[in-house]
Write a protein that holds these residues in place. Structure first.
Motif, mmCIF file in Angstrom:
data_model
loop_
_atom_site.group_PDB
_atom_site.id
_atom_site.type_symbol
_atom_site.label_atom_id
_atom_site.label_comp_id
_atom_site.label_asym_id
_atom_site.label_seq_id
_atom_site.Cartn_x
_atom_site.Cartn_y
_atom_site.Cartn_z
ATOM 1 N N ASN A 72 28.911 -19.507 -11.231
ATOM 2 C CA ASN A 72 28.177 -20.292 -12.223
ATOM 3 C C ASN A 72 28.225 -19.632 -13.597
ATOM 4 O OD1 ASN A 72 27.412 -22.419 -10.567
ATOM 5 N ND2 ASN A 72 25.580 -21.361 -9.846
ATOM 6 N N ALA A 73 28.124 -18.296 -13.614
ATOM 7 C CA ALA A 73 28.183 -17.585 -14.893
ATOM 8 C C ALA A 73 29.536 -17.779 -15.562
ATOM 9 C CB ALA A 73 27.904 -16.102 -14.679
ATOM 10 N N GLU A 74 30.591 -17.724 -14.776
ATOM 11 C CA GLU A 74 31.935 -17.922 -15.320
ATOM 12 C C GLU A 74 32.136 -19.367 -15.769
ATOM 13 O OE1 GLU A 74 34.270 -14.525 -12.672
ATOM 14 O OE2 GLU A 74 33.924 -16.536 -11.838
ATOM 15 N N ARG A 75 31.572 -20.287 -15.007
ATOM 16 C CA ARG A 75 31.694 -21.702 -15.371
ATOM 17 C C ARG A 75 30.976 -21.970 -16.690
ATOM 18 N NH1 ARG A 75 29.158 -26.603 -12.652
ATOM 19 N NH2 ARG A 75 28.043 -25.070 -11.377
ATOM 20 N N ALA A 76 29.782 -21.424 -16.843
ATOM 21 C CA ALA A 76 29.039 -21.600 -18.086
ATOM 22 C C ALA A 76 29.802 -21.023 -19.268
ATOM 23 C CB ALA A 76 27.668 -20.946 -17.971
ATOM 24 N N ALA A 77 30.416 -19.867 -19.074
ATOM 25 C CA ALA A 77 31.185 -19.235 -20.151
ATOM 26 C C ALA A 77 32.380 -20.098 -20.543
ATOM 27 C CB ALA A 77 31.646 -17.850 -19.710
ATOM 28 N N LEU A 78 33.023 -20.713 -19.558
ATOM 29 C CA LEU A 78 34.158 -21.587 -19.855
ATOM 30 C C LEU A 78 33.707 -22.856 -20.573
ATOM 31 C CD1 LEU A 78 36.180 -21.195 -16.535
ATOM 32 C CD2 LEU A 78 36.929 -20.495 -18.820
ATOM 33 N N TYR A 79 32.576 -23.421 -20.137
ATOM 34 C CA TYR A 79 32.026 -24.580 -20.841
ATOM 35 C C TYR A 79 31.785 -24.246 -22.315
ATOM 36 C CZ TYR A 79 30.875 -27.116 -16.475
ATOM 37 O OH TYR A 79 30.917 -27.793 -15.289
ATOM 38 N N ALA A 80 31.206 -23.075 -22.541
ATOM 39 C CA ALA A 80 30.894 -22.659 -23.904
ATOM 40 C C ALA A 80 32.162 -22.451 -24.723
ATOM 41 C CB ALA A 80 30.061 -21.377 -23.880
ATOM 42 N N LYS A 81 33.157 -21.845 -24.105
ATOM 43 C CA LYS A 81 34.408 -21.570 -24.810
ATOM 44 C C LYS A 81 35.101 -22.861 -25.230
ATOM 45 C CE LYS A 81 38.911 -19.304 -24.264
ATOM 46 N NZ LYS A 81 39.783 -18.515 -23.338
ATOM 47 N N VAL A 82 35.167 -23.829 -24.312
ATOM 48 C CA VAL A 82 35.884 -25.068 -24.604
ATOM 49 C C VAL A 82 35.100 -25.962 -25.561
ATOM 50 C CG1 VAL A 82 36.867 -27.174 -23.596
ATOM 51 C CG2 VAL A 82 37.132 -24.985 -22.420
ATOM 52 N N SER A 83 33.780 -26.012 -25.394
ATOM 53 C CA SER A 83 32.958 -26.907 -26.208
ATOM 54 C C SER A 83 32.551 -26.298 -27.540
ATOM 55 C CB SER A 83 31.704 -27.318 -25.446
ATOM 56 O OG SER A 83 30.816 -26.216 -25.304
ATOM 57 N N GLY A 84 32.546 -24.962 -27.602
ATOM 58 C CA GLY A 84 32.072 -24.296 -28.804
ATOM 59 C C GLY A 84 30.561 -24.253 -28.915
ATOM 60 N N GLU B 102 40.313 -27.292 -20.244
ATOM 61 C CA GLU B 102 41.022 -27.484 -21.511
ATOM 62 C C GLU B 102 41.671 -28.864 -21.557
ATOM 63 O OE1 GLU B 102 41.180 -25.894 -24.221
ATOM 64 O OE2 GLU B 102 40.427 -23.884 -23.784
ATOM 65 N N ALA B 103 42.239 -29.286 -20.426
ATOM 66 C CA ALA B 103 42.892 -30.591 -20.355
ATOM 67 C C ALA B 103 41.885 -31.733 -20.472
ATOM 68 C CB ALA B 103 43.668 -30.719 -19.046
ATOM 69 N N ASN B 104 40.626 -31.446 -20.181
ATOM 70 C CA ASN B 104 39.570 -32.454 -20.263
ATOM 71 C C ASN B 104 38.557 -32.112 -21.357
ATOM 72 O OD1 ASN B 104 39.832 -34.450 -17.756
ATOM 73 N ND2 ASN B 104 40.448 -32.404 -17.085
ATOM 74 N N ARG B 105 39.057 -31.492 -22.409
ATOM 75 C CA ARG B 105 38.197 -31.064 -23.506
ATOM 76 C C ARG B 105 37.355 -32.221 -24.065
ATOM 77 N NH1 ARG B 105 38.152 -26.996 -27.487
ATOM 78 N NH2 ARG B 105 39.938 -25.989 -26.509
ATOM 79 N N ALA B 106 37.930 -33.405 -24.107
ATOM 80 C CA ALA B 106 37.204 -34.558 -24.681
ATOM 81 C C ALA B 106 35.899 -34.814 -23.951
ATOM 82 C CB ALA B 106 38.086 -35.797 -24.641
ATOM 83 N N ALA B 107 35.894 -34.617 -22.620
ATOM 84 C CA ALA B 107 34.690 -34.849 -21.833
ATOM 85 C C ALA B 107 33.616 -33.797 -22.137
ATOM 86 C CB ALA B 107 35.010 -34.847 -20.348
ATOM 87 N N LEU B 108 34.050 -32.619 -22.551
ATOM 88 C CA LEU B 108 33.118 -31.528 -22.817
ATOM 89 C C LEU B 108 32.571 -31.570 -24.238
ATOM 90 C CD1 LEU B 108 34.786 -30.491 -20.296
ATOM 91 C CD2 LEU B 108 34.236 -28.204 -21.108
ATOM 92 N N THR B 109 33.306 -32.227 -25.123
ATOM 93 C CA THR B 109 32.905 -32.220 -26.526
ATOM 94 C C THR B 109 32.411 -33.573 -27.016
ATOM 95 O OG1 THR B 109 35.212 -32.644 -27.170
ATOM 96 C CG2 THR B 109 34.498 -30.342 -27.076
ATOM 97 N N ALA B 110 32.334 -34.538 -26.104
ATOM 98 C CA ALA B 110 31.888 -35.890 -26.500
ATOM 99 C C ALA B 110 30.432 -35.872 -26.975
ATOM 100 C CB ALA B 110 32.046 -36.840 -25.323
#
Length: 293
Positions: A208-220, A285-293
């Motif tokens: 979960n910690a790694e997932r949160a970090a990736l969410y943050a990295k991709v979404s900013g 990264e390939a689904n960045r749009a879903a994370l930054t919508a």
């Protein structure tokens, strides 16, 4: 490695997302006798136009099953969406396949399938695996790990709130993309022999910690993990509008992640599909749009 590309290969649930990808993979790998089973044959007209035989197949209609499996050598049984009645549906399909002379069944199961009361949806997969073993047929049970796509369901809310709720002690989930799992299933249908159970996973477990970090990295945007207990997680899901049964199933899955059942990473995807599995980071990264919508 054997290649059964010239045998009659049936894919059940072929109009679904998973089944579609599996059929496309069989076509790409040169299978010559593909049969696509579905409850609504009109959804597969395009495959029929490409030489795929399309058959009506409904696990709830026992009288129709003998014709659906007639002449089939090997079958991919994609677990149905009929939660609560899947055991009856899938054991009926296994019995019909055996009666029709099918030689090998590939089944899409789940990690740590077992009869324990705390196993959530894994209970139905366990009893289906028991039916496979009792059938006497050769089989490949593919215990597909959590699909990476499932993260897209609530990722917008998670990033918007800046909070990812997860159980204390999470040991990670080896997320696998639906495409990787479906191509692996097609590969098993084409090549597997004997009786086996395979864990189908992504390349590495993601906590979960790694997932949160990736969410943050991709979404900013910052995302923090909020560690909770199983009752707290379930209560939060129900409060958010999820049906209690579904919430309990999701909590059971996360409990299994705490046990480490979902952190197993294997080479099944590469071995059976011929491709390295997509990493979770690349998927996001390939689904960045879903994370930054």
């Amino acid at each position: 490695m054997s290649n059964f590309k010239d045998q009659a290969l049936l894919v059940t649930g072929a109009s679904g997302k998973f089944g579609r990808i599996a059929v496309e993979e069989l076509l790409a790998r040169g299978a010559t006798k593909i049969i696509a089973g579905t409850r609504d044959t009109s959804k597969l007209a395009d495959l029929a136009a490409r030489g795929v035989e399309v058959r009506h197949l409904d696990f709830d209609d026992a009288a129709s099953l003998p014709a659906s499996f007639a002449g089939v050598d090997r079958v991919l049984v994609i677990s149905t969406d009929g939660v609560g009645k899947r055991v009856a549906q899938q054991t009926a399909a296994i019995a019909a396949a055996k009666a029709a002379g099918v030689k090998h069944i590939v089944y899409t199961s789940a990690p740590a399938a077992r009869p324990n009361a705390d196993a959530g949806l894994g209970i139905e997969h366990y009893w289906t695996e028991v039916a496979l073993a009792e059938s006497g047929l050769d089989f490949t049970s593919l215990r597909n790990h959590m699909y990476a796509e499932n993260n897209l369901i609530d990722v917008g809310h998670v990033i918007g709130s800046g909070q990812l709720f997860g159980l204390i002690g999470d040991r990670g989930t080896a997320f696998v993309t639906r495409a990787d799992a479906a191509r692996t299933a097609a590969g098993a249908l084409l090549t597997s022999e004997g009786k086996s159970i395979e864990d189908v996973s992504g390349p590495a477990a993601v906590t979960n910690a790694e997932r949160a970090a990736l969410y943050a990295k991709v979404s900013g945007k910052p995302v923090a993990v909020v560690a909770v207990t199983p009752p707290e997680l379930k209560a939060g899901m129900v409060a958010a509008g999820l049906p209690e049964f579904y919430a309990q199933a999701l909590v059971a899955f996360q409990i299994d992640a705490v046990f480490g059942f979902h952190g197993v990473a294997t080479d099944a995807v590469e071995r059976l599909s011929g491709r390295k599995p997509e990493t979770f980071a690349h998927f996001l990264e390939a689904n960045r749009a879903a994370l930054t919508a």
